[in-house]
Design a protein around this motif. Structure first.
Motif, PDB file in Angstrom:
ATOM      1  N   GLU A  44       1.183  -0.993  -0.147  1.00  0.00           N
ATOM      2  CA  GLU A  44      -0.349   0.116  -0.313  1.00  0.00           C
ATOM      3  C   GLU A  44       1.317   1.279  -0.283  1.00  0.00           C
ATOM      4  N   GLU A  48       0.834   4.040  -2.612  1.00  0.00           N
ATOM      5  CA  GLU A  48       0.844   5.106  -2.127  1.00  0.00           C
ATOM      6  C   GLU A  48       1.968   6.128  -3.457  1.00  0.00           C
ATOM      7  N   ASN A  79      -5.504   8.297  -0.524  1.00  0.00           N
ATOM      8  CA  ASN A  79      -6.189   7.061   1.395  1.00  0.00           C
ATOM      9  C   ASN A  79      -6.452   5.848  -0.021  1.00  0.00           C
ATOM     10  N   LEU A  80      -6.098   4.826   0.350  1.00  0.00           N
ATOM     11  CA  LEU A  80      -6.299   3.536   0.275  1.00  0.00           C
ATOM     12  C   LEU A  80      -7.259   2.523   1.224  1.00  0.00           C
ATOM     13  N   ASN A  81      -8.142   3.356   1.865  1.00  0.00           N
ATOM     14  CA  ASN A  81      -8.630   3.005   3.235  1.00  0.00           C
ATOM     15  C   ASN A  81      -8.188   1.159   2.764  1.00  0.00           C
ATOM     16  N   HIS A  82      -9.114   0.901   1.841  1.00  0.00           N
ATOM     17  CA  HIS A  82      -9.792  -0.697   1.204  1.00  0.00           C
ATOM     18  C   HIS A  82      -9.055  -1.171   0.017  1.00  0.00           C
ATOM     19  N   VAL A  97      -8.201  -2.002  -5.646  1.00  0.00           N
ATOM     20  CA  VAL A  97      -8.404  -1.202  -3.948  1.00  0.00           C
ATOM     21  C   VAL A  97      -9.558  -0.325  -4.271  1.00  0.00           C
ATOM     22  N   SER A 100     -11.587   4.261  -2.549  1.00  0.00           N
ATOM     23  CA  SER A 100     -10.473   5.103  -2.061  1.00  0.00           C
ATOM     24  C   SER A 100     -11.020   6.269  -2.513  1.00  0.00           C
TER      25      SER A 100
END
Length: 488
Positions: A44, A48, A79-82, A97, A100
């Motif tokens: 991740e 990013e 923001n790669l939250n998922h 991904v 996001s």
């Protein structure tokens, strides 16, 4: 007749590849889904950083009476939250991904009639979805490689907020500008990931040893024997796992050992080594001629020297009484490649050597007093530190007998205990000092084994461990790229 001859030639040409395909692996590595979860965070961060470096070209155009120029586009936050990293069966890896966001800033120059305005624009993209599949293969050198990437990227919506004197007036341009920006970003994401994987990650994989020197005598071949086997739970790699003599690289041991098996998934990574892995190393050292030594002068234990002089007093007197005070020595030479046996109870190495008792008169050729066969068996304890495999040996069994007669074998009985002590005190420490350096296993720089557990099976060893990043993936990739550039 011609057709039969053609068929025979075809089969002969095919034979080497058939043999290579059926040769057992000497070394296997399994990375489990637990190990992949460890890699997820590093992946991740790496993605990013790669996407943050995307370069967006200048945008110029006109909409009605407005003329605009957009420059200095920067991704300020990603923001790669998922994000999820998983195995893709029969393919390799899947980086996915969903939903996001990306935050950007860029500089505007606007002309409306006679009004000229400049300022920054902040924009945000929501609903960022990226789906990337990496195909893992064995390349022509037997190295793990990413051969292809299937990538899809989509940004669902984008919003921009203007600042400055005419900020509200330009709001109606926001949809127009963000549509263009969204299109450009969609076009840039996959090429950036393609370059990151096919160039940067492959450069890192090239740092993993495939065929490399271990020391000044032997090397090791870690070439993959086939494409990695990918399931929903693991990535399995079968390596040749064979040592070779640097002086005669084609004089290698044939692998008749049982193929190691890995059945576990509880730890992040597993390393399995067959008896062939160790035997090929012993065979290569034997061929290099290092399994021989002379024990003389200060290396000869005094009590053993006295015992040897007493035992062979009659032989010396019959040869020449004047040589009675000449130095006495032992010459040890292994007469066949040592053999490893691995059972559930542990690993042992059997070794047979010829021991010659020599008299060394000053200024004259050495005189052989006796020749005996020494049979030894060592317990071999395997351990892993970081990414180096080491072996510690302990003498388990020792026996000597004469090569001349059974009667002389009886006379050698008093020498059994002193010779065994000499081996334990002199030879075994030399062996362990040599083997404690260990041999590197095929892992990238910055990735190490921790919390290792060694299990012995019939015919092979399995080491289960967890993974530790001593460097971040970005640092690992950056170092590999720098080394590749310097090499070119």
């Amino acid at each position: 007749m011609t057709s039969r001859l053609s068929l025979l030639l075809f089969l002969l040409a095919l034979a080497p590849s058939i043999m290579a395909a059926t040769e057992p692996a000497g070394c296997k590595i399994r990375i489990t889904d637990k190990g992949l979860n460890k890699l997820k965070f590093e992946t991740e961060r790496f993605v990013e950083e790669e996407l943050s470096n995307i370069s967006i070209p200048e945008m110029k155009g006109a909409e009605g009476r407005f003329q605009y120029t957009i420059t200095d586009v920067k991704i300020t936050e990603l923001n790669l939250n998922h994000a999820d990293l998983s195995f893709l069966p029969d393919v390799g890896l899947l980086f996915d991904v969903q939903n996001s966001s990306i935050t950007l800033s860029f500089y505007r120059e606007m002309l409306y009639w006679f009004f000229y305005d400049t300022g920054n624009i902040n924009a945000s993209a929501d609903g960022v979805n990226i789906n990337t599949a990496l195909k893992l293969v064995r390349d022509q050198d037997g190295r793990l490689k990413i051969s292809n990437i299937t990538c899809g990227a989509k940004i669902r919506r984008m919003r921009a907020k203007f600042s400055g004197t005419l900020g509200k007036v330009y709001d109606f341009l926001a949809k127009f500008l963000t549509t263009g920006m969204r299109f450009l970003l969609n076009q840039k994401i996959c090429p950036a990931l393609d370059h990151a994987a096919l160039v940067h990650v492959n450069s890192m994989l090239e740092t993993i040893p495939v065929r490399t020197e271990v020391d000044s005598y032997i090397g090791i071949d870690y070439s993959l024997m086939e494409d990695p086997v990918v399931t929903s739970r693991s990535l399995d790699m079968n390596f040749r796992g064979m040592f070779y003599n640097l002086a005669e690289e084609n004089d290698t041991l044939v692998n008749y050992a049982a193929e190691p098996l890995i059945r576990e998934y509880d730890r992040m990574v597993y390393l399995a080594l067959s008896e062939f892995f160790f035997d090929s190393g012993l065979f290569s050292y034997y061929k290099a001629g290092i399994f021989q030594m002379d024990i003389v002068n200060e290396n000869m234990p005094k009590d053993l020297e006295v015992l040897l002089r007493t035992t062979y007093f009659g032989s010396v007197m019959m040869l020449n009484p004047a040589m009675m005070d000449s130095p006495i020595s032992l010459h040890l030479a292994v007469n066949s490649a040592p053999k490893t046996t691995i059972k559930t109870s542990g690993a042992t190495v059997a070794m047979t050597a010829i021991v010659k008792v020599m008299l060394r008169p000053p200024g004259q050729a050495p005189v052989q007093l006796s020749s005996m066969t020494m049979e030894t068996k060592f317990n071999a304890k395997v351990s892993m530190r970081g990414k180096r495999l080491a072996v510690h040996a302990d003498l388990r069994r020792f026996k000597i007998f004469s090569n001349q007669s059974a009667l002389e074998s009886l006379a050698l009985i008093p020498l059994q205990a002193p010779l065994k002590t000499m081996l334990q005190m002199s030879v075994v420490p030399l062996i362990n000092n040599w083997t404690k350096r260990g041999v590197r296993i095929p892992l990238a720089d910055g990735l190490d084994f921790i919390e290792e557990v060694v299990e012995y099976h019939n015919g092979f060893i399995v080491i289960g461990a967890n993974l530790h990043f001593s460097k971040g993936l970005r640092e690992m990739v950056g170092g590999a790229t720098t080394n590749t550039d310097e090499a070119h």
